[in-house]
Motif scaffolding. Structure first.
Motif, PDB file in Angstrom:
ATOM      1  N   ARG A 506       0.830  -1.193   0.000  1.00 44.46           N
ATOM      2  CA  ARG A 506       0.000   0.000   0.000  1.00 44.46           C
ATOM      3  C   ARG A 506       0.873   1.256   0.000  1.00 44.46           C
ATOM      4  NH1 ARG A 506      -4.912  -1.509   4.265  1.00 44.46           N
ATOM      5  NH2 ARG A 506      -5.779  -3.227   3.022  1.00 44.46           N
ATOM      6  N   PHE A 507       0.246   2.378  -0.299  1.00 49.08           N
ATOM      7  CA  PHE A 507       0.939   3.665  -0.244  1.00 49.08           C
ATOM      8  C   PHE A 507       1.654   3.801   1.101  1.00 49.08           C
ATOM      9  CE2 PHE A 507       0.792   8.234   0.848  1.00 49.08           C
ATOM     10  CZ  PHE A 507       1.462   8.760  -0.256  1.00 49.08           C
ATOM     11  N   PRO A 508       2.911   4.326   1.116  1.00 44.06           N
ATOM     12  CA  PRO A 508       3.618   4.975   0.011  1.00 44.06           C
ATOM     13  C   PRO A 508       4.467   4.049  -0.852  1.00 44.06           C
ATOM     14  CG  PRO A 508       4.798   5.342   2.042  1.00 44.06           C
ATOM     15  CD  PRO A 508       3.581   4.558   2.409  1.00 44.06           C
ATOM     16  N   ALA A 509       4.287   2.717  -0.708  1.00 45.51           N
ATOM     17  CA  ALA A 509       4.954   1.825  -1.656  1.00 45.51           C
ATOM     18  C   ALA A 509       4.516   2.213  -3.067  1.00 45.51           C
ATOM     19  CB  ALA A 509       4.566   0.376  -1.373  1.00 45.51           C
ATOM     20  N   GLY A 510       5.441   2.160  -3.992  1.00 43.94           N
ATOM     21  CA  GLY A 510       5.133   2.536  -5.359  1.00 43.94           C
ATOM     22  C   GLY A 510       5.387   3.993  -5.663  1.00 43.94           C
ATOM     23  N   ALA A 511       5.565   4.805  -4.611  1.00 45.82           N
ATOM     24  CA  ALA A 511       5.802   6.240  -4.794  1.00 45.82           C
ATOM     25  C   ALA A 511       7.249   6.620  -4.519  1.00 45.82           C
ATOM     26  CB  ALA A 511       4.880   7.038  -3.869  1.00 45.82           C
ATOM     27  N   LEU A 512       8.064   5.638  -4.119  1.00 49.21           N
ATOM     28  CA  LEU A 512       9.451   5.907  -3.748  1.00 49.21           C
ATOM     29  C   LEU A 512      10.381   4.927  -4.461  1.00 49.21           C
ATOM     30  CD1 LEU A 512       8.733   6.287   0.041  1.00 49.21           C
ATOM     31  CD2 LEU A 512       9.616   8.124  -1.398  1.00 49.21           C
ATOM     32  N   ASP A 513      11.502   5.429  -4.937  1.00 52.19           N
ATOM     33  CA  ASP A 513      12.473   4.556  -5.607  1.00 52.19           C
ATOM     34  C   ASP A 513      13.100   3.578  -4.627  1.00 52.19           C
ATOM     35  OD1 ASP A 513      12.100   5.750  -8.101  1.00 52.19           O
ATOM     36  OD2 ASP A 513      13.590   7.308  -7.683  1.00 52.19           O
ATOM     37  N   ASN A 514      13.237   4.001  -3.374  1.00 51.16           N
ATOM     38  CA  ASN A 514      13.892   3.177  -2.355  1.00 51.16           C
ATOM     39  C   ASN A 514      12.920   2.948  -1.202  1.00 51.16           C
ATOM     40  OD1 ASN A 514      16.626   3.265  -3.636  1.00 51.16           O
ATOM     41  ND2 ASN A 514      16.386   5.456  -3.220  1.00 51.16           N
ATOM     42  N   TYR A 515      12.528   1.689  -1.047  1.00 49.95           N
ATOM     43  CA  TYR A 515      11.477   1.371  -0.066  1.00 49.95           C
ATOM     44  C   TYR A 515      11.742  -0.019   0.486  1.00 49.95           C
ATOM     45  CZ  TYR A 515       6.758   0.063   1.572  1.00 49.95           C
ATOM     46  OH  TYR A 515       5.674  -0.369   2.307  1.00 49.95           O
ATOM     47  N   LEU A 516      11.619  -0.150   1.798  1.00 52.38           N
ATOM     48  CA  LEU A 516      11.837  -1.437   2.458  1.00 52.38           C
ATOM     49  C   LEU A 516      10.737  -1.668   3.483  1.00 52.38           C
ATOM     50  CD1 LEU A 516      13.650  -3.936   3.041  1.00 52.38           C
ATOM     51  CD2 LEU A 516      14.891  -2.506   4.697  1.00 52.38           C
ATOM     52  N   ALA A 517      10.123  -2.855   3.450  1.00 53.39           N
ATOM     53  CA  ALA A 517       9.067  -3.217   4.398  1.00 53.39           C
ATOM     54  C   ALA A 517       9.399  -4.559   5.027  1.00 53.39           C
ATOM     55  CB  ALA A 517       7.715  -3.267   3.702  1.00 53.39           C
ATOM     56  N   GLU A 518       9.416  -4.600   6.364  1.00 56.56           N
ATOM     57  CA  GLU A 518       9.717  -5.821   7.113  1.00 56.56           C
ATOM     58  C   GLU A 518       8.622  -6.062   8.143  1.00 56.56           C
ATOM     59  OE1 GLU A 518      14.157  -6.326   8.057  1.00 56.56           O
ATOM     60  OE2 GLU A 518      13.874  -4.158   8.096  1.00 56.56           O
TER      61      GLU A 518
END
Length: 750
Positions: A506-518
């Motif tokens: 979900r947002f803000p995934a897809g809106a940032l070149d560098n993104y990490l979710a754990e």
């Protein structure tokens, strides 16, 4: 207009639709002299009823009874769902009687109210019901008048043949129509042709509700009915050892006291068979008062559980779940979560090179957010009526998913599913709690034991301490900013007891070149379950609070900051698994900016904004807050929602208002804590709920106008209110709030 298949083929219609779960099983049989349960006094009663299909009866005077398939607990599906049928059938709404359908999987499919999927899942099937019935009525008229069906028009329950001037009410041709073959396909209306959908209709039960008619499970009464209550362990991590009922059994009005085990040892649980206390003591007597008094005299010994693993048949197949031994406490939970949050976690999504971006960052912002367990506290405590007589069972229970309790009843009672009948009374609240049917099984087992009809009643204390809570959560967000204060990377690590709340795509995934979710999780013996907008109700508040803080650090307006990110997600999205539509999420933000007249704070009012996507719907809030004698006052909430076509605006507005008020209360006060496995609060004198004087003084609800098929409405307005409250509190106090509840009973703003 759109043409859709009514079945895979007429011969396979019954089989195919039952398998699809769409509830479109059409059974055409003559139903004579069938009187409806209720009818407006102004309506003349028909002499005969003709069953057009499983959802619809039309009387010979044109009065129509529409059966609503899904259980009702306040979201008004008993009005909105029949509207879908009535729209396509061109009925006169004033001549419609609505009745609750009983549980019947073959006729009505998956009768589930929850997940904000009611209207969404029934949108096409129920319109097909109306469209099919209208086609059959038109065919009957065409045959009678010897004209083409294409020449037959309908309006307000009347069939017309304009060329010859002939007309007839639906009631006049209902008998003939009931014998017409089901069409293979039917044409449904275009949105521009709607006359009922999109127009506010009052709750069909409003008169019965305000005049106190017996509609709820707690109202159920039958002759010779006994009352039952239960005694469950005082703490999670404990189970029944022994009990002494000698004194309690001797008290006036008591019929029997015994233990029951609601689930057999070899039964593989389904996803909604959650129950922390499957072995309990039941007290059965003649009246509520007598059973309550005997309950106080019961002497029960409890013992600790041992760690065990159980198999769950969930939506995604079988999973193993570990239930640890021990008596858990909130203090221990917080310590555990802090420790686990510091260690490595499972990477769920990674875009770009976030590690490098953080190394290069000119500034890093890191914040952690937490939320406690929450009890559902429905206005109507758990209850269920059951009469098990030999190899048959008759149930009447306020339950959100009757389909899922039937297999467990079948196993526990030893009765075939086809011998179990279930009525679905109106629920006094659900919010996910009444999706879990252990109390229904308990009532049935008690009835089977005493060989009599029984109504099981949970006291408020029984209800609040029985589990299936909103889990406790924690999330840590990190943002990397460059020398121009531009956001270059975001990292979120979220977890909870016993599940993670993370929605990595979900947002803000897809809106940032560098993104990490754990994500991470910790096992627990405290049972949890669906709570209005599960997981989203925490993640939205944490995410939207953090984005506000990052916007401030970037020197940007909070709404524009979000819109800039969404522009990137729309024009040049990162990744291929983004769950949301960036344009629609931006749309509710732009609309709330306009409708709230978003400006810098004026006078003593402080504003917070929040926007979130869940249950296929987009919602945004601007909350205006002021301080009065050191206490926050919510002056106004402006809410914008994109849920596609709004079937019944009155009902949709009511749901938004309820969600907003509920969210404000939980954000300020909602909290359940534990000591040695026991909840520290068991009734409303301890568990703080929002009071009428604390509700927002004004709520405006605006809907994005489009022709997209309806999506969720009951849950989506709830999650973003937490972030709006937190952001407004910051503007009012200069202090960021990271841990829910933000105020509690004794906290002072500062």
């Amino acid at each position: 207009m759109s043409t859709i298949k009514t079945s895979i083929g007429r011969r396979s219609f019954l089989k195919s639709t039952a398998l699809a779960g769409g509830g479109m099983m059409l059974g055409f049989s003559w139903l004579a002299s069938c009187k409806p349960k209720t009818v407006e006094e102004v309506m003349a009663m028909p002499d005969e009823w003709f069953e057009i299909n499983s959802y619809l009866k039309i009387g010979n005077n044109g009065v129509a009874t529409i059966y609503t398939p899904n259980p009702e607990f306040g979201q008004n599906v008993r009005t909105s769902m029949p509207m879908l049928i009535a729209e396509e059938l061109d009925l006169d709404w004033k001549k419609v009687i609505v009745e609750q359908a009983p549980y019947h999987a073959k006729k009505y499919g998956f009768q589930f109210t929850g997940g904000s999927r009611g209207i969404m899942s029934r949108w096409e099937p129920l319109r097909m019901v109306g469209g099919t019935a209208k086609h059959m009525l038109r065919e009957a008229a065409a045959q009678k008048w010897q004209v083409s069906i294409d020449e037959i028009t309908t309006e307000n329950g009347i069939l017309y043949h304009n060329a010859s001037g002939q007309s007839a009410g639906y009631g006049e041709l209902a008998s003939d129509a009931s014998k017409i073959t089901v069409p293979e396909e039917v044409t449904l209306k275009e949105v521009k042709g709607f006359k009922l959908i999109g127009k506010s209709q009052k709750n069909v039960d409003v008169k019965a509700i305000v005049t106190g008619k017996p509609m709820f499970g707690m109202d159920h009464h039958e002759d010779n009915m006994l009352i039952a209550m239960i005694e469950h362990p005082p703490a999670f991590g404990m189970t029944l050892h022994s009990f002494d009922a000698s004194e309690a059994k001797s008290m006036a009005g008591i019929q029997d006291i015994f233990s029951i085990k609601s689930i057999k040892d070899d039964y593989v649980k389904g996803g909604f068979d959650t129950n922390a206390f499957p072995e309990i003591v039941a007290i059965v007597g003649n009246s509520t008062w007598e059973v309550l008094q005997a309950k106080k005299k019961l002497k029960v010994q409890w013992k600790p559980i041992t760690t065990y693993t159980e198999t769950i048949n969930g939506f995604r197949g079988q999973t193993k779940k570990t239930i640890p031994a021990g008596l858990e406490s909130t203090v221990g939970h917080k310590s555990q979560m802090e420790k686990v949050a510091m260690s490595s976690s499972k990477v769920v999504r990674k875009d770009g090179d976030p590690e490098a971006a953080f190394k290069k960052a000119a500034r890093i912002i890191e914040r952690s957010y937490s939320a406690p367990y929450l009890a559902h506290n429905c206005m109507e405590p758990l209850n269920a009526f059951a009469h098990v007589d030999g190899d048959k069972a008759r149930i009447s229970a306020p339950i959100q998913i009757p389909n899922f309790v039937i297999p467990t009843l079948t196993s526990s009672l030893g009765i075939a599913a086809e011998n179990i009948e279930m009525d679905l009374p109106r629920m006094g609240g659900g919010f996910g709690r009444k999706a879990y049917g252990h109390y229904v099984i308990e009532a049935a087992l008690i009835s089977q034991k005493v060989k009599a009809p029984v109504k099981l009643i949970y006291t408020r204390e029984d209800d609040m301490t029985n589990g299936i809570y909103r889990p406790t959560y924690r999330a840590t967000y990190r943002a990397a900013l460059d020398e121009n204060n531009e956001l270059t990377a975001l990292h979120v690590k979220a977890g909870g007891i016993p599940e993670s709340p993370l929605f990595a795509n979900r947002f803000p995934a897809g809106a940032l070149d560098n993104y990490l979710a754990e994500e991470w999780s910790i096992d627990s013996n405290i049972t949890i379950g669906a709570f209005r907008a599960p997981r989203s109700n925490f993640m939205a508040g944490a995410e939207q609070s953090f984005l506000d803080e990052v916007a401030e650090a970037s020197g940007k307006d909070p709404i524009q900051f979000r819109l800039d990110l969404l522009k990137k997600a729309k024009e040049n999205p990162v990744g291929e698994r983004n769950d949301y539509d960036a344009e629609r999420l931006a749309g509710v933000l732009e609309l709330v900016r306009e409708k709230s007249a978003w400006q810098p704070e004026e006078d003593n009012t402080h504003r917070g904004v929040s926007a979130y996507f869940c249950h296929n719907t987009y919602a945004a809030h601007v909350l205006d807050l002021s301080i009065d004698n050191g206490k926050p006052v919510v002056d106004k909430v402006c809410c914008t929602i994109d849920c596609g076509i709004v079937v019944n605006p009155d009902a949709a507005i009511n749901m938004a208002e309820g969600a907003i008020t509920d969210g404000v209360g939980n954000a300020f006060y909602g909290e359940l804590t534990f000591e040695n496995g026991a909840p520290t609060k068991n009734n409303f004198h301890q568990y703080r709920m929002i009071r009428m004087s604390e509700a927002p003084k004004e709520i405006e609800v605006h809907f994005v106008q489009n022709e997209i098929n309806p999506t969720g409405m009951g849950e989506p307005p709830f999650p973003p209110i937490f972030g709006a409250v937190a952001n407004a509190l910051y503007k009012a106090t200069g202090k960021r709030h990271y841990d829910q509840p933000f105020l509690g009973e004794k906290k002072i703003l500062g």
